[in-house]
Design a protein around this motif. Structure first.
Motif, short mmCIF file in Angstrom:
data_model
loop_
_atom_site.label_atom_id
_atom_site.label_comp_id
_atom_site.label_asym_id
_atom_site.label_seq_id
_atom_site.Cartn_x
_atom_site.Cartn_y
_atom_site.Cartn_z
N UNK A 190 47.81 40.73 43.78
CA UNK A 190 46.75 41.64 44.21
C UNK A 190 47.40 42.78 44.99
N UNK A 191 46.93 43.98 44.72
CA UNK A 191 47.52 45.17 45.34
C UNK A 191 46.41 46.07 45.88
N UNK A 192 46.66 46.68 47.03
CA UNK A 192 45.74 47.67 47.59
C UNK A 192 45.79 48.93 46.74
N UNK A 193 44.62 49.51 46.48
CA UNK A 193 44.57 50.77 45.74
C UNK A 193 43.42 51.61 46.30
N UNK B 202 40.70 46.97 44.94
CA UNK B 202 41.85 46.10 44.78
C UNK B 202 42.31 46.16 43.34
N UNK B 203 43.61 46.27 43.16
CA UNK B 203 44.21 46.32 41.83
C UNK B 203 44.77 44.95 41.52
N UNK B 204 44.21 44.31 40.49
CA UNK B 204 44.64 42.97 40.10
C UNK B 204 45.62 43.07 38.94
N UNK C 188 45.95 45.38 34.03
CA UNK C 188 45.49 45.49 35.41
C UNK C 188 43.98 45.71 35.42
N UNK C 189 43.38 45.40 36.55
CA UNK C 189 41.93 45.51 36.69
C UNK C 189 41.61 45.98 38.10
N UNK C 190 40.76 47.00 38.22
CA UNK C 190 40.32 47.49 39.51
C UNK C 190 39.01 46.83 39.90
#
Length: 407
Positions: free
Chosen positions: A133-136, A140-142, A149-151
């Motif tokens: 999981x990433x902050x965007x 959240x950017x999975x 990837x999925x927002x």
């Protein structure tokens, strides 16, 4: 490839499906990401206490499941050393908050299928394993295992004890309790004569239980404190069953208990370590942060001694769906991105506040009850059988005397 979804639920187990169905009933669409290539309908059974039936009714699937499972009339506890009954307790007793109690043993496959079939087509995406999981910005950017990837505007982790989402929140890896559990289901094509009751047998360092699911199947479990037995044994279904039978055959238990375990197909026998979330981690850890939260075993893994793990996951689903629906559907005309973000964060924090103490109580109580029930020393066993047996049985009902509310 990159996709976008407003609400993403990670995991299509009991917790994830309950959240998704609660959101659907409230008028909100979600996307459920499941790492397996199909619905994980395999498994055994869960004791479904009154609090879980209230949640299932709120989700609209209670009556269908009632028709498929027998109602249990009483709990009977035995001493495995003497064979004597230490407690009898009606499972139709009236609670303080929920009226008459209702207890059944639900087959897990029927439960998850009942939840899943009520969801709109396309809600569950299979072979979709979240690896990070990433902050965007405000989303959240999975990152998925297939490279896509999925927002997500809202991220709900229902991905079990090894949860990627819980790790992102900073929750610690669940602790090992020092105990294991074996489980199985015996099938009787021509029917069985097992009474509609929850029978438990307490020995030195172990606890066993047996409950009918319906007129043709019986669920059994066996928990024990590890004493250095062969680690490879726990990976072999045949050896696990023989280990359980060796304990039962030297105890004073009814022959029908042994017969049920012997009757279990090897494909229907499994063992696993019992893990739990540290109470301090539950108390001080982040159950939610921003637009991310966890439910079910990703939130509150617990030992099975109250039979409340799956029940609490169903409660989580109803409460979380209600909090999000109130925030998003009741947002009115002001729908700026910042306004929506604040409402989502407040809704998840409201959910976390509502569920933290309830699940902390279940985790701690289950752990303590497990230690007492499995006994150990001669003095501990005598105290359990002669003094505490009735109190422990009543504790099961008191924890089930809980109303999670409607959607």
């Amino acid at each position: 490839m990159e996709g976008v979804a407003d609400i993403v639920v990670v995991g299509a187990g009991i917790a994830g499906l309950a959240v998704a169905l609660g959101l659907h009933r409230s008028g909100l669409r979600s996307l459920v990401l499941e790492s397996s290539d199909s619905l994980r309908a395999s498994g055994f059974a869960i004791t479904t206490w009154t609090n879980a039936w209230r949640a299932l009714d709120a989700l609209g699937v209670g009556d269908a499941l009632r028709r498929q499972h027998v109602r249990l009339e009483q709990l009977v506890a035995f001493s495995a050393s003497s064979g004597s009954v230490t407690t009898r307790l009606s499972l139709r007793a009236r609670g303080k908050h929920i009226g008459e109690h209702e207890v059944r043993c639900l087959k897990r496959n029927l439960l998850v299928e009942a939840l899943a079939k009520e969801l709109p087509d396309g809600t569950i995406r299979y072979s979709a394993k979240v690896v990070s999981v990433e902050e965007a910005g405000t989303v959240k950017l999975l990152h998925l295992a297939d490279g896509s990837t999925l927002r997500a505007k809202v991220l709900i982790g229902c991905d079990g004890v090894n949860s990627v989402v819980a790790k992102w929140l900073g929750l610690k890896v669940p602790a090992f309790s020092g105990r294991y559990a074996a489980r199985g289901i015996a099938t009787f094509p021509d029917g069985h004569a097992i009474n509609p009751e929850f029978a438990q047998h307490f020995g030195t360092g172990y606890r066993s239980g047996m409950l009918p699911c319906d007129k043709k199947s019986v669920y059994w479990f066996f928990t024990w404190t590890s004493d250095g037995e062969d680690k490879e044994m726990r990976k072999d279904a045949a050896r696990v069953r023989e280990f359980v039978l060796s304990k039962m055959k030297t105890a004073k238990v009814p022959e029908e208990v042994i017969h049920v375990i012997e009757r279990s197909e090897l494909s229907g026998v499994a063992s696993s370590p019992l893990r739990y979330r540290s109470p301090l981690n539950l108390l001080w850890g982040d159950i939610s942060r921003g637009n991310v939260c966890v439910t079910g075993d990703a939130f509150h893994p617990m030992t099975p001694d109250l039979g409340e793990g799956g029940c609490a996951a169903l409660e989580d689903g109803v409460v979380l769906a209600k909090c999000l629906a109130q925030a998003l559907i009741g947002a009115g005309q002001e729908r700026s991105e910042e306004h929506e973000r604040r409402r989502i964060e407040a809704a998840l924090q409201k959910y976390a506040n509502a569920r933290r103490w309830r699940n902390l109580d279940l985790v701690v109580t289950s752990f303590v009850v497990g230690i007492i029930q499995e006994g150990g020393s001669w003095a501990m066993n005598m105290m359990r059988d002669e003094v505490l047996s009735g109190l422990l049985a009543k504790k099961l009902l008191s924890e089930a005397d809980f109303e999670c509310g409607n959607l």
